[in-house]
Design an enzyme around this catalytic site. Structure first.
Site, short mmCIF file in Angstrom:
data_model
loop_
_atom_site.label_atom_id
_atom_site.label_comp_id
_atom_site.label_asym_id
_atom_site.label_seq_id
_atom_site.Cartn_x
_atom_site.Cartn_y
_atom_site.Cartn_z
CB ILE A 19 -0.95 -0.01 1.24
CG1 ILE A 19 -2.13 0.94 1.08
CG2 ILE A 19 -0.18 0.24 2.52
CD1 ILE A 19 -3.23 0.41 0.22
NE ARG A 30 5.19 7.13 -3.57
CZ ARG A 30 4.03 7.60 -3.15
NH1 ARG A 30 3.02 6.79 -2.90
NH2 ARG A 30 3.87 8.90 -2.98
CD GLU A 68 1.01 3.69 -9.13
OE1 GLU A 68 0.58 4.86 -9.10
OE2 GLU A 68 1.11 2.98 -8.11
CG HIS A 117 -1.82 4.75 -6.31
ND1 HIS A 117 -0.55 5.13 -6.65
CD2 HIS A 117 -1.99 5.16 -5.02
CE1 HIS A 117 0.03 5.75 -5.62
NE2 HIS A 117 -0.84 5.77 -4.62
#
Length: 327
Positions: free
Chosen positions: A235, A237, A266, A284
């Site tokens: 949760i 990086r 991402e 995310h």
């Protein structure tokens, strides 16, 4: 000139997409300048002369700072600020702020939800109902994993890590952690190395920040130490994980399952992770509620207002806490 009129004369640069709420507040309070992205090539001569602050989701490079000689403050949206060259900012006497605390509980909630989804296979169970399989084929297969009797390790025991730990205590699960150093006042078992933590637990939740010191910290060695019953949740990086090693560990049974909200590049997620049946993946969304994102936007803008009225920020990052406002 009134304080409000003084602020209206301060030019704030907002690169790329940004929070609509923050954009409206900046536009009402300052002289807002928008550009497509944080690229020094897009900086005009007027921007060079006038821009004193940046409000941004995106990374701010050393070159971008150098392109704005009158820059005083970078208001970064989010807790993590590894995409900002904070060392360069500190060297140039530029203040950097982030938005801690206001998203802690939301991200901790997401971590627990992702952990349960991963272990109990709930997203696939819901799809079983929605696609008619329940009616056609009968009950969804029993989940192989359970949260019962698990031992949880947290990599990164900051504000969010501690909020996750409190929730895990309510589930009756023992918690251990690894940080660069022990956190004073915490009774959880501390492990001075990440490998030592992985060997001691079967469930590893990463809340670690990005940056050179944590780059691919969760690698094949750590996943192997976690073991065949192991569950990994990230949760924090995406850069903290060796995604090739993680995909291999999921495929060959080195670990049992993984739940991921963050990725190294991402929004590009490796196909090997997309194809993994034992991975639960989110785009995310850790802090992505309207309530929390509005609070983050307000704190981001509050840092700008505080800096340009009181000459001090609300939430400076540690690396630039020493920076003083010019004049």
């Amino acid at each position: 000139m009134t304080k409000a009129e003084e602020l209206q004369a301060v030019a704030i640069l907002v690169p790329a997409d940004f929070s609509d709420h923050a954009v409206r507040r900046i536009d009402r309070t300052f002289r807002q300048i928008r550009i497509e992205r944080a690229d020094p090539a897009l900086v005009t001569e007027e921007m060079r002369r006038t821009v004193r602050g940046i409000a941004s989701f995106a990374g701010i490079s050393a070159a971008m700072m150098d392109a704005l000689p009158n820059l005083e403050l970078i208001a970064s949206f989010g807790v993590g600020y590894d995409s900002v060259d904070v060392g360069h900012a500190a060297a140039k006497n530029i203040m950097v702020t982030n938005t801690p605390d206001v998203l802690t509980e939301e991200v901790a909630d997401t971590a627990i939800g992702l952990l349960i989804n991963t272990i109990r296979d709930l997203p696939r169970a819901e799809n079983w109902l929605r696609d008619g399989s329940w009616a056609r084929k009968g009950n969804y297969p029993l989940s192989r994993l359970t949260l019962r009797a698990r031992r949880v390790g947290i990599f990164g025991m900051g504000r969010i890590g501690q909020a996750i730990a409190r929730r895990l205590e309510a589930f009756g699960l023992p918690v251990a952690y690894h940080n660069r150093r022990r956190v004073e006042g915490l009774s959880y078992e501390y492990h001075p190395t990440l490998k030592g933590l992985a060997e001691a637990v079967d469930t590893l939740i990463s809340v670690a920040p990005g940056g050179a010191s944590t780059q691919k910290a969760v690698n094949a060695e750590i996943l192997s130490a976690l073991g065949a019953n192991g569950v990994f949740v990230n949760i924090g990086r995406g850069s903290t994980v060796d995604e090739v090693a993680l995909a291999a560990a999921l495929a060959d049974g080195t670990i049992a399952a993984a739940g991921l909200d963050v990725f190294a590049d991402e929004p590009n997620v490796p196909k090997a992770l997309l194809d993994a049946p034992n991975a639960s993946l989110l785009p995310h969304v850790g802090s992505a509620s309207e309530h929390t994102r509005r609070a983050m936007a307000d704190l981001c803008v509050d840092n700008l207002v505080s800096w340009f009225t009181e000459r001090r920020p609300r939430t400076p990052v540690p690396e630039t806490a020493h920076v003083k406002a010019p004049g």
